[in-house]
Design a protein around this motif. Structure first.
Motif, PDB file in Angstrom:
ATOM      1  N   THR A 161      48.886  48.441  43.463  1.00 21.07           N
ATOM      2  CA  THR A 161      48.292  49.418  44.368  1.00 21.07           C
ATOM      3  C   THR A 161      47.692  50.563  43.566  1.00 21.07           C
ATOM      4  OG1 THR A 161      49.897  48.903  46.114  1.00 21.07           O
ATOM      5  CG2 THR A 161      48.707  50.988  46.294  1.00 21.07           C
ATOM      6  N   TYR A 162      46.433  50.876  43.840  1.00 19.99           N
ATOM      7  CA  TYR A 162      45.791  52.035  43.220  1.00 19.99           C
ATOM      8  C   TYR A 162      44.808  52.625  44.219  1.00 19.99           C
ATOM      9  CZ  TYR A 162      41.451  49.413  42.467  1.00 19.99           C
ATOM     10  OH  TYR A 162      40.294  48.698  42.660  1.00 19.99           O
ATOM     11  N   SER A 163      44.690  53.953  44.207  1.00 23.84           N
ATOM     12  CA  SER A 163      43.774  54.667  45.113  1.00 23.84           C
ATOM     13  C   SER A 163      43.962  54.245  46.568  1.00 23.84           C
ATOM     14  CB  SER A 163      42.317  54.436  44.684  1.00 23.84           C
ATOM     15  OG  SER A 163      42.097  54.916  43.382  1.00 23.84           O
ATOM     16  N   GLY A 164      45.205  53.939  46.930  1.00 24.91           N
ATOM     17  CA  GLY A 164      45.493  53.544  48.295  1.00 24.91           C
ATOM     18  C   GLY A 164      45.119  52.117  48.635  1.00 24.91           C
ATOM     19  N   ILE A 165      44.682  51.343  47.643  1.00 23.20           N
ATOM     20  CA  ILE A 165      44.287  49.949  47.855  1.00 23.20           C
ATOM     21  C   ILE A 165      45.414  49.039  47.379  1.00 23.20           C
ATOM     22  CG2 ILE A 165      42.623  48.153  47.266  1.00 23.20           C
ATOM     23  CD1 ILE A 165      40.607  50.427  46.714  1.00 23.20           C
ATOM     24  N   ALA A 166      45.968  48.247  48.280  1.00 24.27           N
ATOM     25  CA  ALA A 166      47.039  47.308  47.939  1.00 24.27           C
ATOM     26  C   ALA A 166      46.431  45.935  47.679  1.00 24.27           C
ATOM     27  CB  ALA A 166      48.064  47.235  49.065  1.00 24.27           C
ATOM     28  N   MET A 167      46.745  45.368  46.518  1.00 24.09           N
ATOM     29  CA  MET A 167      46.161  44.090  46.124  1.00 24.09           C
ATOM     30  C   MET A 167      47.266  43.073  45.874  1.00 24.09           C
ATOM     31  SD  MET A 167      43.166  45.448  43.517  1.00 24.09           S
ATOM     32  CE  MET A 167      42.014  44.141  43.936  1.00 24.09           C
ATOM     33  N   GLU A 168      47.123  41.906  46.493  1.00 20.55           N
ATOM     34  CA  GLU A 168      48.034  40.794  46.255  1.00 20.55           C
ATOM     35  C   GLU A 168      47.356  39.809  45.306  1.00 20.55           C
ATOM     36  OE1 GLU A 168      51.133  40.584  47.186  1.00 20.55           O
ATOM     37  OE2 GLU A 168      50.982  42.511  48.246  1.00 20.55           O
ATOM     38  N   PRO A 169      48.117  39.243  44.365  1.00 19.60           N
ATOM     39  CA  PRO A 169      47.473  38.429  43.330  1.00 19.60           C
ATOM     40  C   PRO A 169      46.946  37.093  43.836  1.00 19.60           C
ATOM     41  CG  PRO A 169      49.851  38.318  43.106  1.00 19.60           C
ATOM     42  CD  PRO A 169      49.572  39.350  44.164  1.00 19.60           C
ATOM     43  N   THR A 170      45.735  36.776  43.431  1.00 19.47           N
ATOM     44  CA  THR A 170      45.203  35.426  43.564  1.00 19.47           C
ATOM     45  C   THR A 170      45.734  34.617  42.386  1.00 19.47           C
ATOM     46  OG1 THR A 170      43.195  36.286  44.606  1.00 19.47           O
ATOM     47  CG2 THR A 170      43.087  34.058  43.692  1.00 19.47           C
ATOM     48  N   PRO A 171      46.131  33.364  42.581  1.00 17.91           N
ATOM     49  CA  PRO A 171      46.675  32.580  41.462  1.00 17.91           C
ATOM     50  C   PRO A 171      45.674  32.438  40.317  1.00 17.91           C
ATOM     51  CG  PRO A 171      47.173  31.513  43.556  1.00 17.91           C
ATOM     52  CD  PRO A 171      46.206  32.622  43.862  1.00 17.91           C
ATOM     53  N   TRP A 172      46.213  32.360  39.111  1.00 18.14           N
ATOM     54  CA  TRP A 172      45.393  32.184  37.916  1.00 18.14           C
ATOM     55  C   TRP A 172      44.508  30.939  38.043  1.00 18.14           C
ATOM     56  CZ3 TRP A 172      45.202  36.023  34.546  1.00 18.14           C
ATOM     57  CH2 TRP A 172      46.306  36.856  34.380  1.00 18.14           C
ATOM     58  N   ILE A 173      43.316  31.029  37.472  1.00 12.81           N
ATOM     59  CA  ILE A 173      42.456  29.864  37.305  1.00 12.81           C
ATOM     60  C   ILE A 173      42.330  29.609  35.804  1.00 12.81           C
ATOM     61  CG2 ILE A 173      41.214  30.226  39.464  1.00 12.81           C
ATOM     62  CD1 ILE A 173      38.922  31.456  37.849  1.00 12.81           C
ATOM     63  N   PRO A 174      42.013  28.377  35.390  1.00 15.42           N
ATOM     64  CA  PRO A 174      41.969  28.059  33.953  1.00 15.42           C
ATOM     65  C   PRO A 174      41.074  28.991  33.141  1.00 15.42           C
ATOM     66  CG  PRO A 174      41.922  26.041  35.235  1.00 15.42           C
ATOM     67  CD  PRO A 174      41.818  27.166  36.229  1.00 15.42           C
ATOM     68  N   LEU A 175      39.933  29.391  33.692  1.00 14.87           N
ATOM     69  CA  LEU A 175      39.027  30.275  32.963  1.00 14.87           C
ATOM     70  C   LEU A 175      39.719  31.582  32.592  1.00 14.87           C
ATOM     71  CD1 LEU A 175      36.257  31.180  31.927  1.00 14.87           C
ATOM     72  CD2 LEU A 175      35.670  31.809  34.283  1.00 14.87           C
ATOM     73  N   LEU A 176      40.423  32.193  33.533  1.00 17.63           N
ATOM     74  CA  LEU A 176      41.111  33.455  33.253  1.00 17.63           C
ATOM     75  C   LEU A 176      42.255  33.256  32.266  1.00 17.63           C
ATOM     76  CD1 LEU A 176      41.254  35.137  36.783  1.00 17.63           C
ATOM     77  CD2 LEU A 176      39.752  35.712  34.866  1.00 17.63           C
ATOM     78  N   GLN A 177      42.932  32.134  32.357  1.00 13.92           N
ATOM     79  CA  GLN A 177      44.028  31.870  31.428  1.00 13.92           C
ATOM     80  C   GLN A 177      43.515  31.721  29.995  1.00 13.92           C
ATOM     81  OE1 GLN A 177      45.694  28.509  33.611  1.00 13.92           O
ATOM     82  NE2 GLN A 177      47.519  29.706  34.091  1.00 13.92           N
TER      83      GLN A 177
END
Length: 208
Positions: free
Chosen positions: A80-96
């Motif tokens: 959570t930052y600046s009042g924005i709550a974010m839930e994680p999207t699962p990793w994809i191979p590119l990001l890993q």
């Protein structure tokens, strides 16, 4: 006054530029990805990431953030930052794949990443520190850039006599923000009226 650093020197054997600042420490790896790799990663990130347009409340009114964002990570690593709550999207191979490179340089493990898509010069991010309570204190943060070149400014939180620092972050570079940098320094990507290419930035973090 802003202290500009020479960011286009050649550093042998992939060694970083060591940037020693009061109450902090930065390491900048120039072109850690080749031009071909950086271009390919940019294209894939633009297409494969689930981008979203978040909004914040300013002066009682909802305003869209001047950039697109995405949050990926391990399960239950919400942020959570600046009042924005974010839930994680699962990793994809590119990001890993990119994460592995960042972890090797930082000598640290990351469990989440915030992505920002700066579409034009009118997109940016204002002064802030990545010091939210869910982030592990004084843990490395790795900032990876693909696409257009943008200015990255830092200023000390409490001592105005310390010069601001300006970095020029190019495509394929990785900036490590180490030690107490987040505790004592603010940073921003300022907007510009000049033409700039779109830029995608990834900041790898560790959520407790």
């Amino acid at each position: 006054m802003i202290k500009q650093l020479s960011l286009f020197d050649i550093y042998p054997n992939g060694s970083p530029e060591e940037i020693i600042i009061s109450d902090g420490h930065l390491q900048l790896y120039h072109s850690i990805f080749s031009d071909v790799e950086a271009s390919r990663y940019y294209d894939r990130l633009e297409k494969e990431i689930c981008w979203q347009q978040d909004s914040i409340i300013l002066f009682g009114k909802s305003q869209p953030l001047p950039r697109l964002t995405a949050w990926y990570g391990d399960p239950e690593r919400s942020y959570t930052y600046s009042g924005i709550a974010m839930e994680p999207t699962p990793w994809i191979p590119l990001l890993q794949t990119i994460k592995t490179k960042a972890e090797t340089l930082a000598k640290a493990t990351f469990n989440s990443v915030l992505l920002n898509f700066y579409r034009t010069g009118t997109d940016g991010v204002s002064w802030h520190a990545d010091d939210e309570p869910e982030l592990k204190k004084n843990y490395p943060i790795a900032s990876v850039s693909f696409g257009g070149t943008r200015r990255f400014l830092l200023k000390h939180k409490t001592d105005p006599t310390i010069e601001k620092v300006e970095l020029i972050l190019t495509s394929g570079s990785i900036l490590l923000m180490l030690g107490t940098t987040q505790e004592y320094w603010l940073h921003q990507v300022p907007k510009t009226k000049k033409f700039v290419e779109p830029r995608i930035n990834l900041t790898f973090r560790f959520i407790q």
